[in-house]
Write an enzyme that holds these catalytic residues in place. Structure first.
Site, PDB file in Angstrom:
ATOM      1  N   SER A 147       2.172 -19.022  15.031  1.00  0.00           N
ATOM      2  CA  SER A 147       3.410 -18.645  15.438  1.00  0.00           C
ATOM      3  C   SER A 147       3.466 -18.483  16.441  1.00  0.00           C
ATOM      4  O   SER A 147       3.267 -19.281  17.484  1.00  0.00           O
ATOM      5  CB  SER A 147       4.110 -17.775  14.168  1.00  0.00           C
ATOM      6  OG  SER A 147       5.572 -17.659  14.443  1.00  0.00           O
ATOM      7  N   LYS A 157      -2.018 -21.591   7.666  1.00  0.00           N
ATOM      8  CA  LYS A 157      -1.236 -21.283   6.509  1.00  0.00           C
ATOM      9  C   LYS A 157      -1.071 -22.360   5.609  1.00  0.00           C
ATOM     10  O   LYS A 157      -1.089 -23.548   6.080  1.00  0.00           O
ATOM     11  CB  LYS A 157      -0.047 -20.606   6.859  1.00  0.00           C
ATOM     12  CG  LYS A 157       1.006 -21.614   7.561  1.00  0.00           C
ATOM     13  CD  LYS A 157       2.254 -20.881   7.827  1.00  0.00           C
ATOM     14  CE  LYS A 157       3.580 -21.871   8.505  1.00  0.00           C
ATOM     15  NZ  LYS A 157       4.763 -21.155   8.504  1.00  0.00           N
ATOM     16  N   ASP A 305       9.789 -21.163  18.893  1.00  0.00           N
ATOM     17  CA  ASP A 305       8.272 -20.764  19.212  1.00  0.00           C
ATOM     18  C   ASP A 305       7.526 -21.761  18.855  1.00  0.00           C
ATOM     19  O   ASP A 305       7.952 -23.111  18.575  1.00  0.00           O
ATOM     20  CB  ASP A 305       8.092 -19.433  18.135  1.00  0.00           C
ATOM     21  CG  ASP A 305       8.412 -20.019  16.740  1.00  0.00           C
ATOM     22  OD1 ASP A 305       8.789 -20.979  16.459  1.00  0.00           O
ATOM     23  OD2 ASP A 305       7.596 -19.339  15.779  1.00  0.00           O
ATOM     24  N   ASP A 307       5.631 -23.199  16.813  1.00  0.00           N
ATOM     25  CA  ASP A 307       5.442 -24.051  15.434  1.00  0.00           C
ATOM     26  C   ASP A 307       6.868 -24.221  15.181  1.00  0.00           C
ATOM     27  O   ASP A 307       7.210 -24.888  14.109  1.00  0.00           O
ATOM     28  CB  ASP A 307       4.725 -23.532  14.259  1.00  0.00           C
ATOM     29  CG  ASP A 307       5.294 -22.190  13.631  1.00  0.00           C
ATOM     30  OD1 ASP A 307       5.863 -21.273  14.481  1.00  0.00           O
ATOM     31  OD2 ASP A 307       5.331 -22.147  12.417  1.00  0.00           O
ATOM     32  N   ASP A 309       9.408 -22.479  13.753  1.00  0.00           N
ATOM     33  CA  ASP A 309      10.015 -21.981  12.602  1.00  0.00           C
ATOM     34  C   ASP A 309      11.019 -20.846  12.809  1.00  0.00           C
ATOM     35  O   ASP A 309      11.729 -20.437  12.095  1.00  0.00           O
ATOM     36  CB  ASP A 309       8.994 -21.769  11.505  1.00  0.00           C
ATOM     37  CG  ASP A 309       8.140 -20.596  12.082  1.00  0.00           C
ATOM     38  OD1 ASP A 309       8.215 -20.151  13.353  1.00  0.00           O
ATOM     39  OD2 ASP A 309       7.772 -19.872  10.989  1.00  0.00           O
ATOM     40  N   ARG A 310      11.233 -20.361  14.168  1.00  0.00           N
ATOM     41  CA  ARG A 310      11.753 -19.420  14.601  1.00  0.00           C
ATOM     42  C   ARG A 310      13.158 -20.041  15.669  1.00  0.00           C
ATOM     43  O   ARG A 310      12.831 -21.002  16.267  1.00  0.00           O
ATOM     44  CB  ARG A 310      11.243 -18.359  15.308  1.00  0.00           C
ATOM     45  CG  ARG A 310      10.171 -17.672  14.308  1.00  0.00           C
ATOM     46  CD  ARG A 310       9.865 -16.326  14.921  1.00  0.00           C
ATOM     47  NE  ARG A 310       8.588 -15.661  13.997  1.00  0.00           N
ATOM     48  CZ  ARG A 310       8.520 -14.580  13.929  1.00  0.00           C
ATOM     49  NH1 ARG A 310       9.062 -13.815  14.619  1.00  0.00           N
ATOM     50  NH2 ARG A 310       7.684 -14.134  13.074  1.00  0.00           N
ATOM     51  N   GLU A 391      15.558 -14.075   7.756  1.00  0.00           N
ATOM     52  CA  GLU A 391      14.920 -13.023   7.965  1.00  0.00           C
ATOM     53  C   GLU A 391      15.260 -12.472   9.440  1.00  0.00           C
ATOM     54  O   GLU A 391      15.452 -13.309  10.280  1.00  0.00           O
ATOM     55  CB  GLU A 391      13.513 -13.076   7.718  1.00  0.00           C
ATOM     56  CG  GLU A 391      12.764 -13.920   8.211  1.00  0.00           C
ATOM     57  CD  GLU A 391      11.209 -14.048   8.050  1.00  0.00           C
ATOM     58  OE1 GLU A 391      11.057 -13.511   7.084  1.00  0.00           O
ATOM     59  OE2 GLU A 391      10.320 -14.839   8.824  1.00  0.00           O
ATOM     60  N   GLU A 392      15.107 -11.205   9.633  1.00  0.00           N
ATOM     61  CA  GLU A 392      15.718 -10.537  10.797  1.00  0.00           C
ATOM     62  C   GLU A 392      14.847 -10.885  12.011  1.00  0.00           C
ATOM     63  O   GLU A 392      15.159 -10.719  13.177  1.00  0.00           O
ATOM     64  CB  GLU A 392      15.714  -8.894  10.579  1.00  0.00           C
ATOM     65  CG  GLU A 392      14.204  -8.456  10.343  1.00  0.00           C
ATOM     66  CD  GLU A 392      13.450  -8.290  11.492  1.00  0.00           C
ATOM     67  OE1 GLU A 392      13.783  -7.788  12.322  1.00  0.00           O
ATOM     68  OE2 GLU A 392      12.206  -8.187  11.262  1.00  0.00           O
ATOM     69  N   SER A 393      13.504 -11.371  11.834  1.00  0.00           N
ATOM     70  CA  SER A 393      12.698 -12.008  12.800  1.00  0.00           C
ATOM     71  C   SER A 393      13.102 -13.555  13.286  1.00  0.00           C
ATOM     72  O   SER A 393      12.144 -13.830  13.670  1.00  0.00           O
ATOM     73  CB  SER A 393      11.335 -11.757  12.350  1.00  0.00           C
ATOM     74  OG  SER A 393      11.159 -12.499  11.202  1.00  0.00           O
TER      75      SER A 393
END
Length: 546
Positions: A147, A157, A305, A307, A309-310, A391-393
């Site tokens: 990540s 993962k 990021d 990968d 996912d964010r 989610e908060e991240s």
């Protein structure tokens, strides 16, 4: 934790990782299976580690891959295994090792055509599309990524046939098998050479990238973005989706300017994060400093990021949005604009802002509050119980326009494009919409404090019992609830949450770093937040000390 003196400044030569040394360590360093720090351990996002300290090496990936083969056999998963990787140096090495094991065990493996990199959400999207309408020979996937972690790290993962992160039941089995293989000096691992991998008929090349891009109108109003000529800036962060943005711009006629699209495993183009490390965290104002310089050039600017996912959302009026703020805006907008069934719930982690609770209540939808980790949302997204999960991240995904699962893992691409859609459809940016939410629901004051810890202290969180904690008051307010379980499913949260009428705090250990995290939110004032945070730190310290 103190902010590093050079946080937010461009990385210098002395900050860079020696990539040749790192990759050599992956293949050469011996792993001691008796050392807990060198064993396979799946956290909230798979197994992560570093080759230099013998926690992510060839032996680990050989063992994990063979363990996954055994797990698939036990579960009766017989379809193709979709394998993607991001642009970290160790991802490339681990990708090769994993393929040697999967092909060596006779598994059909699909990879991105042209040997390209693959974002986490694209693997999830591809799994769902492959399995739609099937009842047998289902596909699953592996994403090789740590990540947003520093360039020294590697990660692995597993995503089962529902397309999202594997749950604890699955990862514990894989972890157990992998460590047994390490202890037996990898006896039982079946692998072929990489040359045999490339020549094998079991290796199939599929263009997931184009399939994902072609499908975007199913989930985002691409036509509105193009029609309104929304100016979009992108910090691609040299990640797995860096090549996607130019293709998206060309295919849909969008005005997108891309920064840092070239792949460089040292990530030398980054500015340093708060602790002085190179970390590709698109929710950090320090890591996003270079894009923030250009915020006035665009209607909306976004970052992802490695990968993908964010998401990080930058507006010309407010700069980098707090992830909680954007989640609240995204939920409010989608609940208003999408014709989803009224029975569909909204999911959030229990450390995300209570502003989300108020927005969800205003739209008269059910709130599903889960422990930290996106694995808790995957099944409900897949089953059509939850329409949006975040989610908060700075990770989230949502159903497509027809109410079907788009991805069951976090998708930074569609969250970035949604910000552009909001600008196009409403004529105002997400930060301005968040100001409206504050005017309607009250102003949130939120912060997270990372406290230096140890493995022993972090383990002590497991001994906390809510019924033993006697707290009548927090920052002048009566305590309404103390819990160690998530409201939606009763699962243990790995820590504790304390709630009052005007705020809350939660504390939990990090799954990847020697710290524990304290999250606090007040709907009163910044001073009230500071008082709550101070008391929370004292309380948590006393609980961990026994």
């Amino acid at each position: 934790m103190a902010i590093h003196a050079r946080a937010g400044q461009p990385a210098q030569a002395e900050d860079l990782t020696n990539i040749a040394q790192l990759v050599s360590a992956y293949f050469v360093n011996d792993v001691d299976p008796r050392d807990p720090a060198q064993q396979v351990k799946f956290g909230t996002s798979g197994h992560r580690g570093c080759a230099l300290d013998c926690s992510f090496n060839e032996a680990h990936i050989l063992a994990i891959s063979q363990a996954l083969v055994r797990y698939r056999e036990e579960q009766g998963i017989t379809g193709p295994l979709l394998v993607g990787r991001d642009t970290h140096a160790l991802s490339e090495a681990a990708f090769m090792t994993a393929l040697e094991v999967f092909i060596g065990n006779g598994i059909e493996v699909q990879v991105q055509a042209d040997d390209g990199y693959t974002p986490t959400p694209v693997i999830s999207h591809a799994i769902l599309r492959y399995n739609r309408g099937r009842t047998r020979d289902l596909a699953d996937g592996v994403v090789i990524t740590p990540s947003h972690n520093p360039p020294t790290d590697g990660g692995f993962k597993y995503n089962p046939p529902h397309g999202g992160p594997a749950d604890t039941d699955a990862t514990k089995v894989i972890e157990k098998y992998a460590n047994a293989l390490l202890s037996s000096e990898l006896l039982g691992v079946e692998a072929v050479s990489y040359a045999e991998v490339r020549a094998s008929r079991l290796l199939q090349q599929v263009d997931w990238r184009q399939a994902y891009i072609d499908s975007l109108p199913e989930v985002i109003d691409m036509e509105a973005i193009a029609k309104q000529k929304v100016r979009i800036g992108v910090d691609a962060m040299g990640g797995a989706g860096a090549s996607y943005w130019a293709l998206i711009a060309e295919q849909y006629g969008l005005d997108i300017e891309v920064h840092n699209a070239a792949v460089d495993a040292s990530f030398r183009f980054m500015s340093l994060d708060k602790d002085g490390k190179i970390r590709m965290d698109c929710s950090s104002p320090y890591a996003m400093a270079s894009l923030l310089k250009y915020k006035d050039n665009y209607d909306i600017a976004v970052g992802n990021d490695p990968d993908y996912d964010r998401h990080g959302i930058v507006t010309p009026t407010h700069g980098l949005m707090n992830p909680n703020h954007y989640l609240a805006v995204a939920i409010d907008y989608l609940c208003s604009q999408r014709q989803w069934s009224s029975t569909l719930a909204i999911g959030k982690t229990l450390v995300s802002s209570a502003m989300i609770d108020r927005v969800v209540a205003a739209h008269q939808r059910e709130l599903r509050e889960m422990p930290v980790g996106f694995k808790w949302f995957a099944q409900e997204l897949h089953q059509g119980i939850t329409a949006f999960a975040g989610e908060e991240s700075a990770g989230a995904t949502f159903l497509d326009k027809q109410g079907q699962a788009w991805t069951t893992d976090k998708d930074g691409i569609i969250l970035a494009l949604l910000a552009a859609e909001i600008c196009a459809v409403t004529g105002r940016n997400p930060s301005q919409h968040y100001d409206d939410l504050c005017a309607k629901h009250g102003t949130s004051y939120y912060q997270r404090v990372d406290v230096s810890s140890s493995s022993e202290l972090n383990a002590a969180f497991g001994d906390i019992r809510a019924y033993k904690l006697k707290i009548a008051e927090l920052a002048g307010d009566s305590v309404l609830d103390i819990t160690t379980k998530a409201p939606a499913n009763g699962a243990l949260i790995g820590g504790v949450k304390v709630t009052t009428a005007n705020g809350w705090f939660a504390a939990r250990p990090s799954g990847t770093e020697p710290v524990y995290k304290i999250y606090c939110e007040s709907f009163v004032s910044a001073e009230h937040l500071a008082e709550m945070t101070s008391q929370a730190q004292q309380l948590v310290h006393s609980w961990l000390q026994g």
